[in-house]
Design an enzyme around this catalytic site. Structure first.
Site, short mmCIF file in Angstrom:
data_model
loop_
_atom_site.label_atom_id
_atom_site.label_comp_id
_atom_site.label_asym_id
_atom_site.label_seq_id
_atom_site.Cartn_x
_atom_site.Cartn_y
_atom_site.Cartn_z
N LYS A 250 0.86 -1.18 0.00
CA LYS A 250 0.00 0.00 0.00
C LYS A 250 0.89 1.23 0.00
O LYS A 250 1.94 1.27 0.66
CB LYS A 250 -0.91 -0.01 1.22
CG LYS A 250 -1.92 1.12 1.25
CD LYS A 250 -2.90 0.98 2.41
CE LYS A 250 -3.88 2.14 2.47
NZ LYS A 250 -4.89 1.99 3.54
N SER B 56 -9.54 3.18 2.43
CA SER B 56 -8.43 3.81 1.75
C SER B 56 -7.53 2.82 1.00
O SER B 56 -6.65 3.23 0.25
CB SER B 56 -7.58 4.58 2.77
OG SER B 56 -6.98 3.68 3.71
N SER C 100 -10.92 0.71 6.18
CA SER C 100 -10.15 0.90 4.96
C SER C 100 -9.71 -0.37 4.25
O SER C 100 -9.22 -0.32 3.13
CB SER C 100 -8.92 1.76 5.23
OG SER C 100 -9.31 3.08 5.49
#
Length: 477
Positions: free
Chosen positions: A76, A151, A175
């Site tokens: 990520k 996210s 997220s």
């Protein structure tokens, strides 16, 4: 043979372990696929040189027992890796290069995984959708007019497009679960503290933990074990196990077996945000819960109801903890104009929080956690919608107004953040599709430390609802 990108992570592990595939072959296939087919803007950075270097090292290794030996994944974007971009998806940090590698990336390296690059995230990870002025918008694969969620939206979009078999995300308010459900995938948020490399311990509010996003429950269990730092177990005489799912006590073993009969409660009594928002649960979300109930009952599980404890004050407490985390952003006041409206609103609000405000929020959260754990204790899992609404159109979020943007996110995902505040584990499962083919998921919340139960229930549902097949079929379209 099945195309490499259609293979699950555990399938790849077996083929790599048996030398029927090479890690270089797998990495080259996936890198080519990223270059040609990433229509959803899942990746913000591809590092082919590092990927092939790690793949060659995996192929040359004598010891092939690593849980992720040669299997590709992607970091990520908010996770630092030495020598790679570390802008946090923010113009305020544009051009910054990481000097050191974060523990969550290092633990996956130690497991033998091969990182291909970095997946998209919103600015500083503050949004439940994935868009930034620096890197653009990540969309739902196959539906370019819809958000992929966030996210960890880049991670989910990468998995849904077959660019990686699974990907780590991070979850501070939903997220992992939000983009997993949006993209028709499995997403696991572990118990606070379960992931030593990034488990919420030592953070303001203890909200954020790393976890896996995958096409299948089995692959989610494999990546969760790697994030925890488990090694491929050995039998008493020291013989290396041929496959990691035989390691009793691992999450992967629980996911593969999918055994047991459990007590599951449907959450009633509204959402924690009802005090400040007019939450509406879409029929599609209700349908997803109803289908899950029917499948659970058909599989022999007991299904009942449990009421959410009084959540008066929840919105103020969670928002204060969210702002408290933002207060740690290393940015001078005169540089804040570089932030986008949502991040600027959150960071600016942290100025007026003060030690007393943060302490009161934490005390309220601790009391709420105690009451939620007591209410949920008789049940093995608690069922809610993963999102209250269908995947959101690109224009849904008022990005020029930070407060309104935050409110719109609450309307979409009112059931996820209280799981972070209480530190409980939860899994998103893609049990349903709308008439238009949009994924709709449910969330199962477990007892502290009982991710294995969630994976076991998820695997049983997966046998009855073959969602991985849907993703693979779409990749072939």
């Amino acid at each position: 043979m099945t195309a490499i990108h259609a293979l699950g992570a555990l399938e790849l592990w077996r083929l790599l372990h048996a030398r029927q595939l090479s890690a270089v072959e797998v990495a080259e296939h996936q890198l080519d696929r990223i270059g040609r087919l990433d229509e959803a803007n899942a990746f913000v950075h591809v590092d082919a040189e590092l990927a092939l270097e790690r793949a060659r090292a995996a192929d040359a290794a004598v010891d092939r027992t690593g849980l992720l030996h040669g299997v590709p994944f992607a970091d990520k974007h908010l996770v630092a890796r030495a020598g790679q971009p570390a802008d946090g998806a923010s113009r305020a940090f544009a051009g910054r290069i990481a000097e050191a590698t974060d523990p969550v990336a290092a633990v996956l390296d130690a497991a033998g995984g091969v990182t291909l690059g970095r997946t998209a995230a919103p600015e500083l990870g503050f949004a439940g959708y994935t868009r930034s002025a620096l890197h653009g918008t990540t969309t739902l694969p196959g539906f370019p007019h819809l958000h992929a969620g966030g996210s960890s939206g880049g991670a989910a979009a990468a998995v849904a497009q077959g660019l990686v078999p699974f990907a780590p995300g991070s979850d501070g308010g939903g997220s992992i679960r939000i983009p997993a459900a949006t993209c028709g995938l499995v997403g696991l948020k572990p118990t606070r503290g379960r992931i030593p490399a990034q488990g919420g311990v030592g953070q303001v509010g203890g909200l954020v933990t790393a976890g896996p996003i995958a096409r299948s429950v089995i692959d989610a269990g494999l990546l969760a074990d790697a994030l925890i730092g488990r090694v491929n177990g050995r039998v008493p005489h020291g013989t290396v196990l041929r496959s990691p799912e035989h390691d009793d006590g691992s999450l992967l073993a629980a996911a593969v077996r999918g055994e047991g009969r459990f007590r599951v409660a449907v959450l009633t009594g509204g959402t924690p945000w009802d005090e400040v928002a007019d939450i509406r649960i879409a029929p599609e979300a209700t349908d997803a819960v109803a289908r899950t109930i029917a499948e659970l009952e058909a599989a022999g599980h007991e299904v009942g109801e449990v009421a959410l404890p009084d959540a008066t004050g929840y919105a103020a407490a969670f928002t204060a903890l969210w702002q408290g985390g933002a207060a740690t952003v290393p940015l001078e006041r005169e540089e804040r104009h570089l932030l986008e409206p949502l991040a600027r609103w959150i960071v600016d609000a942290s100025d007026g929080l003060g030690a007393g405000g943060l302490a009161r929020a934490q005390l309220w959260a601790t009391d709420f956690e105690r009451r939620v754990l007591a209410a949920f204790a008789p049940w093995d899992a608690v069922l809610t919608p993963a999102t209250a609404l269908t995947p959101r159109p690109l224009e849904w979020y008022p990005i020029e107004d930070g407060a309104a943007d935050f409110h719109a996110q609450v309307l979409h995902t009112p059931h996820t953040s209280f799981v972070n505040l209480t530190g409980l584990p939860a899994i998103a499962l893609p049990v349903h599709r709308t008439a238009d083919g949009l994924p709709m998921g449910v969330q199962l919340i477990g007892r502290p430390g009982e991710e294995a139960t969630l994976l076991s229930i998820g695997r049983q549902l997966e046998r009855r609802i073959p969602w991985e097949r849907r993703v693979v079929d779409r990749m072939r379209a």
